[in-house]
Write a protein that holds these residues in place. Structure first.
Motif, mmCIF file in Angstrom:
data_model
loop_
_atom_site.group_PDB
_atom_site.id
_atom_site.type_symbol
_atom_site.label_atom_id
_atom_site.label_comp_id
_atom_site.label_asym_id
_atom_site.label_seq_id
_atom_site.Cartn_x
_atom_site.Cartn_y
_atom_site.Cartn_z
ATOM 1 N N THR A 11 0.951 4.312 -2.823
ATOM 2 C CA THR A 11 0.682 5.728 -2.595
ATOM 3 C C THR A 11 1.777 6.583 -3.236
ATOM 4 O O THR A 11 1.503 7.594 -3.883
ATOM 5 N N ASP A 15 0.791 -1.231 0.000
ATOM 6 C CA ASP A 15 0.000 0.000 0.000
ATOM 7 C C ASP A 15 0.819 1.274 0.000
ATOM 8 O O ASP A 15 0.576 2.199 -0.767
ATOM 9 N N TRP A 16 1.823 1.336 0.907
ATOM 10 C CA TRP A 16 2.590 2.586 1.018
ATOM 11 C C TRP A 16 3.316 2.909 -0.281
ATOM 12 O O TRP A 16 3.421 4.047 -0.708
#
Lengths: 332, 266
Positions: free
Chosen positions: B209, B205-206
């Motif tokens: 982003t 996820d990070w």
């Protein structure tokens, strides 16, 4: 008459403590060749950099053609030409392309530029090599191209920073000829720096001797040499008889110094005093076996005003070596 | 301003096309990427995650267009460092030209070089698709002139943003060795934290982003929608283009500001 370049109380301090240029004031007249003579690190290039708007003075002011070098930079830039110490011509372009680029940067109209480029390449004798890439040029050719570039927009003032640094004797002579030719064919003011004494002596109308950021003396080469107090005639005389009194009696003799069998005679004007001096000695029964006339040269002038010979001053810095290394790197 | 910028851009381009080895390398590099890396890569990535690309090679080829653009832009700073060292930069500073022409000309020349390089990659990728035994870029649907212009526009915007960043970096850093280090430092994260080589849906996820705001992602996302008709991207095509335009506007402004500062007399 006021100067075309006027410098007043100019100071440049690097990193808070090094006073590279320490409160200098001088004027350069229109159409003259003005030379800054001094060892490496004396502040010559720093002064040029401030006058050519590349460095901001710490204090003081300078104007060129009435334009302030800090407040009216673009005006100053458009009337000056700069031939820097380093070789900055572009290796990957031909001589002509280098000139064309320079012409565009100085807003010389295309049609005018073409003619002027031919003219200038001819002047610096690069017309045959003009379409070759600069990387095939020798150091002297690059320097001449650099000079031609500086002239593309017919500047009012040409700044030459060490125009013959790193050049061999022949090429140096050629550069001098170009500079003299320029002066004769136009009313351009030339501001040059050099640490070659004979260069300053033979090219410049006036010379400023600069050392440690200060102007130690400023005058014509002739007057600077005269200020040392005339010429020296050395004579060797056979026999035991002391000729000191006879020599002193000759008109124009300032002082006599006896060293073993020879005499060092200081006179006002060596050329006119030599003959009467020799006559005076022979009348007194002396037989002259050897005579030389020494005129003061710039080396002595430099020594007189800075307290050290230029050669000693040179050894203090290793800049020459750096500049050479840089040029070698570029040509390899 | 315009004429000086053009003159200096011309100088940069002359340097470029006269360096024959450089041109050769420019051709070899994408061949290696597409030929070795692309062909050998196991196609374990599900087709559904690849923005409408029919296979991984087609997906990756479009990413290569953006990556070659990044690579070309990375080296814009080298010439600036040399020019400073040899005094050419000072010669420009002493000339009566607007200072902004100095960074702008570098950016323009780099954009032209990057787009030419990307077009070569595109040609090679399309060619590979027609050579038996090799995989290449297979276009889905009709690829018209407007699609082609769209690709060029995206590449120009991307190159403008990157070239400006690297001009600013080179003018700030001044030292060749340090510059290399910084370029390397910036290069890899930029390349891998993007959708250029791998679909971002497979990333943690990070990282997703980060990748979502990477200009490279915007560029490949937009281009894939043009090459593979009917596909849906991470963003819509207009968002990609507007985003890239914003990036390039910000970075070129930043580049000029940094350049003016660094070229100012001290």
């Amino acid at each position: 008459m006021t100067g075309y370049i006027e410098v007043k109380d100019l100071v440049k301090v690097y990193s808070g403590s090094v006073r590279a240029v320490d409160d200098i004031t001088f004027e350069v007249m229109e159409g003259e060749i003005f030379g800054f003579l001094g060892p490496n690190g004396a502040g010559k290039t720093t002064t040029i950099s401030m006058l050519t708007t590349l460095l901001r003075p710490t204090s003081g002011s300078a104007t060129i053609g009435g334009h302030d070098v800090v407040k009216q930079q673009q005006k100053v830039r458009s009337i000056i030409g700069l031939v820097p110490q380093e070789l900055t011509v572009d290796d990957e372009l031909s001589g002509r392309e280098n000139m064309l680029l320079q012409a565009k940067l100085y807003h010389v109209e295309n049609k005018v530029a073409k003619e002027r480029i031919d003219e200038l390449l001819d002047l610096v004798k690069l017309d045959d090599a003009s379409d070759r890439l600069v990387k095939t040029y020798s150091g002297g050719m690059r320097k001449r191209l650099e000079l031609a570039e500086g002239l593309i927009h017919s500047p009012k003032v040409l700044f030459l920073d060490e125009p013959t640094l790193g050049l061999d004797v022949q090429t140096r002579t050629v550069m001098w000829a170009h500079i003299r030719e320029l002066k004769e064919s136009s009313n351009m003011t030339v501001f040059m720096t050099t640490h070659y004494l004979e260069e300053a002596d033979s090219l410049c109308d006036r010379i400023g001797i600069i050392d440690k950021g200060r102007i130690m003396a400023l005058d014509t080469p002739k007057k600077l040499k005269e200020s040392l107090g005339g010429d020296v005639i050395s004579v060797k005389i056979d026999g035991e008889m002391d000729q000191t009194e006879a020599i002193k009696a000759v008109d124009g003799v300032l002082s006599v110094k006896k060293e073993d069998g020879s005499y060092r005679v200081k006179v006002m004007n060596g050329e006119t005093v030599t003959a009467p001096l020799l006559q005076g000695i022979s009348k007194n029964g002396g037989k002259v076996t050897y005579v030389t006339l020494e005129r003061p040269n710039m080396d002595q002038v430099f020594l007189e005003y800075t307290g050290r010979s230029l050669r000693d001053a040179e050894q203090a810095g290793s800049y020459d070596k750096m500049a050479m290394a840089r040029q070698m790197r570029r040509s390899s | 301003m315009f004429s000086e910028t053009v003159a200096l851009t011309g100088r940069e381009l002359k340097h470029w096309y006269r360096a024959k080895v450089q041109i050769l390398m420019m051709l070899v590099q994408p061949m290696v990427w597409l030929g070795l890396f692309g062909q050998a890569f196991p196609a374990t990535i599900p087709v559904s995650t690849m923005n409408g690309a029919p296979d991984y090679m087609s997906y990756m080829s479009v990413g290569q267009l953006a990556i070659i653009t990044l690579f070309t832009c990375m080296f814009v700073g080298m010439s600036l460092v040399w020019d400073r060292r040899f005094g050419f930069l000072n010669k420009l500073r002493a000339a009566p030209i607007p200072r902004a022409a100095i960074p702008l000309s570098r950016v323009f020349a780099t954009v032209i070089r990057a787009v030419v390089a990307a077009m070569l990659v595109l040609a090679i990728a399309l060619l590979f698709a027609h050579i038996p035994g090799l995989k290449g870029l297979t276009i889905i649907g009709h690829f018209g002139i407007t699609d082609f212009l769209g690709v060029i526009l995206i590449l120009v915007l991307l190159a403008t943003a990157f070239a400006s960043i690297f001009v600013a970096i080179a003018l700030t850093i001044k030292q060749q060795e340090t510059l290399f280090a910084v370029i390397n430092l910036v290069n890899l994260p930029l390349m891998f934290a993007s959708a250029a080589l791998f679909p971002i849906s497979s990333m943690p996820d990070w990282l997703q982003t980060v990748a979502k705001v990477n200009p490279l992602t915007l560029a490949v996302d937009g281009m894939r929608q043009l090459f593979f008709h009917g596909s849906t991207g991470i963003y819509s095509l207009s968002v990609d283009i507007i985003g890239l335009a914003a990036f390039s506007a910000v970075f070129i402004t930043l580049g000029i500001v940094v350049a003016m500062r660094s070229l100012k007399e001290k």
